[in-house]
Design a protein around this motif. Structure first.
Motif, mmCIF file in Angstrom:
data_model
loop_
_atom_site.group_PDB
_atom_site.id
_atom_site.type_symbol
_atom_site.label_atom_id
_atom_site.label_comp_id
_atom_site.label_asym_id
_atom_site.label_seq_id
_atom_site.Cartn_x
_atom_site.Cartn_y
_atom_site.Cartn_z
ATOM 1 N N PRO A 443 8.545 -5.350 4.588
ATOM 2 C CA PRO A 443 7.136 -5.650 4.318
ATOM 3 C C PRO A 443 6.410 -4.409 3.800
ATOM 4 N N ALA A 444 5.477 -4.631 2.920
ATOM 5 C CA ALA A 444 4.736 -3.518 2.349
ATOM 6 C C ALA A 444 3.872 -2.862 3.414
ATOM 7 N N SER A 445 3.795 -1.543 3.358
ATOM 8 C CA SER A 445 2.956 -0.802 4.291
ATOM 9 C C SER A 445 1.495 -0.918 3.901
ATOM 10 N N ALA A 446 0.612 -0.488 4.800
ATOM 11 C CA ALA A 446 -0.815 -0.499 4.500
ATOM 12 C C ALA A 446 -1.115 0.370 3.288
ATOM 13 N N GLU A 447 -0.426 1.503 3.193
ATOM 14 C CA GLU A 447 -0.644 2.401 2.045
ATOM 15 C C GLU A 447 -0.232 1.734 0.737
ATOM 16 N N ALA A 448 0.905 1.004 0.763
ATOM 17 C CA ALA A 448 1.369 0.325 -0.447
ATOM 18 C C ALA A 448 0.415 -0.793 -0.846
ATOM 19 N N LEU A 449 -0.058 -1.556 0.139
ATOM 20 C CA LEU A 449 -1.007 -2.614 -0.157
ATOM 21 C C LEU A 449 -2.299 -2.054 -0.748
ATOM 22 N N ALA A 450 -2.798 -0.966 -0.145
ATOM 23 C CA ALA A 450 -4.036 -0.364 -0.653
ATOM 24 C C ALA A 450 -3.856 0.130 -2.085
ATOM 25 N N ALA A 451 -2.682 0.675 -2.389
ATOM 26 C CA ALA A 451 -2.419 1.140 -3.757
ATOM 27 C C ALA A 451 -2.426 -0.026 -4.741
ATOM 28 N N GLY A 452 -1.848 -1.159 -4.340
ATOM 29 C CA GLY A 452 -1.844 -2.325 -5.211
ATOM 30 C C GLY A 452 -3.243 -2.873 -5.440
ATOM 31 N N TYR A 453 -4.032 -2.968 -4.375
ATOM 32 C CA TYR A 453 -5.402 -3.469 -4.520
ATOM 33 C C TYR A 453 -6.247 -2.507 -5.355
ATOM 34 N N ALA A 454 -6.030 -1.203 -5.182
ATOM 35 C CA ALA A 454 -6.783 -0.220 -5.963
ATOM 36 C C ALA A 454 -6.512 -0.374 -7.453
ATOM 37 N N LEU A 455 -5.257 -0.646 -7.802
ATOM 38 C CA LEU A 455 -4.922 -0.843 -9.214
ATOM 39 C C LEU A 455 -5.629 -2.076 -9.780
ATOM 40 N N VAL A 456 -5.777 -3.102 -8.964
ATOM 41 C CA VAL A 456 -6.498 -4.298 -9.401
ATOM 42 C C VAL A 456 -7.925 -3.946 -9.804
ATOM 43 N N PHE A 457 -8.605 -3.167 -8.985
ATOM 44 C CA PHE A 457 -9.995 -2.831 -9.279
ATOM 45 C C PHE A 457 -10.100 -1.847 -10.443
ATOM 46 N N ARG A 458 -9.120 -0.990 -10.594
ATOM 47 C CA ARG A 458 -9.111 -0.095 -11.747
ATOM 48 C C ARG A 458 -8.941 -0.908 -13.034
#
Length: 490
Positions: A443-458
């Motif tokens: 499962p993706a870690s919290a850090e990995a999830l946050a990185a994915g969501y950040a790319l969405v907003f970028r």
């Protein structure tokens, strides 16, 4: 005596035919729009409970959302034109009745297929209801500052409905059950239906045209097929045949629809409508802005729950400042439109929203609420509210009164299809970064999830900046007058 009776009857007649106050018509139209938009988001919070109670699998759970979205997007233009031809009040009542009865059926569903059928029926009712809400409003309020304020209220209520979905759903699921996210529509719908029967005034194009059935079939099939392909990308990926075939077939059907319309005596979508600069450019802006702002709520909720550990109710409460911000932005826009002009208010709103997206893209796994959710959310939604009001006003300006329902359906279709496509694309964007950032196959870690969501907003911020440049060059400076009147120069 006869003269006295006739005189008494004449004095009573004005009270019977006196039109209802404008604010009441606006309130009824906005209530219908609130129900339609709220239902897009309120169900998301209830999905885990639906899975447990009805034994739905992952595919079935996705279709609880998708059945509504596909029917909503696919039948919207048809619903708008039906209002023009058969009466806006009549279609408003039909759409609201279907939506309310389907909500009752969904809330009482005892099996998964019953819930999915009810959700599709809700989407059909919403597709008939939504265009009528904006048409009734624009018919009741004359063009000018008053109409801009009424449209601002309509946009604010609609955006507020989408934003409030998470909070309303969280409260209903936590304190009652998942069934109430659907059943709550029944008493509200009944009240609005009774008020609409009493006070709404009928209007239609009145030119004797019949519904363009070949065009209706083609555009409905095209939009529904395209929407189906979009939602399939989330489950199967962009390269899967089950996604690629409808993604190619949908635009082909829409192309066939446009070809048929060019040769039809009474087309469902008059080609001249898309040649209006105000209609074409505003709908393009609706599509682009909707593609990123619609998924903002989705990813903020995921970030709050999956990364920061919020409960569904806490995540809903966390979105309240941004929910209020979109209302504030929409209600502020008419005053700015009088001084800056519609086009510059759209550009200002998009820039403010892009700044919020840029801020949100700095999110981390240990972000604080104030700086990681509230302030960027307020910026994103204030900007969205500022842009949405002049866009809706531009999109409905310049068209003939007989096309008002169709134009209203086009506005809702652009926003809905943009949101559906944007969510599918942004989900792929988030997954690509999350998979890269996470180690191994677990499962993706919290850090990995946050990185994915950040790319969405970028990515979303980049889309908004590109859309801002396009709109600065394409949008007309001022609202167009309806066809047949002197028009403002672009």
């Amino acid at each position: 005596m006869t003269r006295m009776l006739r005189a008494a009857a004449e004095t009573r007649t004005p009270s019977r035919i006196m039109p209802p106050p404008t604010w009441l018509l606006v309130a009824l139209a906005c209530s219908g729009q609130f129900l339609v938009v709220l239902d897009v988001s309120v169900v998301n919070v209830a999905l885990p409970s639906m899975r447990t109670d009805l034994g739905l699998g992952d595919t079935g759970l996705q279709w609880v959302v998708n059945a509504y979205t596909i029917a909503f997007a696919g039948f919207m233009l048809l619903g708008g034109r039906a209002g023009d031809l058969y009466g806006r009040k009549r279609m408003f009542l039909v759409g609201l009745a279907v939506f309310t009865l389907a909500s009752l059926g969904g809330g009482l569903a005892q099996d998964g297929w019953q819930l999915l059928a009810a959700r599709a029926a809700q989407g059909l009712g919403a597709a008939v209801l939504a265009p009528a809400t904006l048409t009734i409003l624009t018919a009741a309020v004359p063009e000018g500052p008053a109409r801009a304020r009424a449209i601002a209220t309509w946009m604010a209520v609609g955006a507020g409905g989408g934003a409030a979905g998470g909070l309303v759903g969280g409260v209903l699921v936590d304190f009652l059950s998942w069934r109430w996210v659907l059943l709550i529509n029944v008493p509200v719908g009944a009240v609005v239906l009774a008020g609409s029967l009493r006070w709404l005034v009928e209007s239609r194009a009145g030119d004797g045209r019949r519904l363009d059935l070949p065009g209706a079939v083609l555009v409905t099939a095209g939009l529904a097929t395209l929407a189906y392909g979009i939602v399939q990308t989330e489950a199967e990926g962009w390269a899967a045949a089950s996604a690629l075939v409808p993604l190619l077939a949908g635009p082909a059907l829409i192309g066939a629809f446009l070809a048929v319309e060019a040769r039809t005596a009474a087309p469902l979508m008059p080609p001249k409508l898309l040649r209006l600069r105000s209609v074409a450019s505003a709908n393009a802006a609706m599509f682009l802005s909707g593609s990123v702002t619609f998924c903002m709520w989705y990813f903020i909720t995921l970030y709050a729950q999956n990364v920061l550990g919020y409960t569904p109710l806490e995540a809903g409460l966390a979105s309240m400042p941004s929910s209020l911000a979109v209302v504030l932005g929409a209600k502020t826009a008419p005053r700015l439109m009088r001084t800056l002009g519609a086009r510059h208010v759209v550009v200002l709103g998009m820039l403010v929203s892009a700044a919020g997206f840029g801020w949100q893209s700095t999110m981390t796994a240990d972000g604080a609420y104030l700086t990681a959710i509230m302030i960027p959310g307020v910026l994103m939604m204030t900007g969205a509210g500022l842009a949405s009001t002049p866009l809706a006003a531009l999109a409905t300006s310049g068209a003939a009164p007989g096309d008002a329902g169709l134009v209203s359906g086009l506005v809702n279709t652009s926003r809905t299809m943009g949101g559906s496509l944007g969510l599918a694309v942004m989900s792929t964007v988030a997954a690509s970064r999350t998979g890269t950032a996470s180690a191994g196959g677990g499962p993706a870690s919290a850090e990995a999830l946050a990185a994915g969501y950040a790319l969405v907003f970028r990515t979303g911020g980049t889309v908004l900046l590109a859309a801002t440049l396009l709109m600065l060059a394409w949008l007309p400076r001022q609202l167009r007058q309806p066809q047949g009147r002197p028009q403002s120069q672009p």
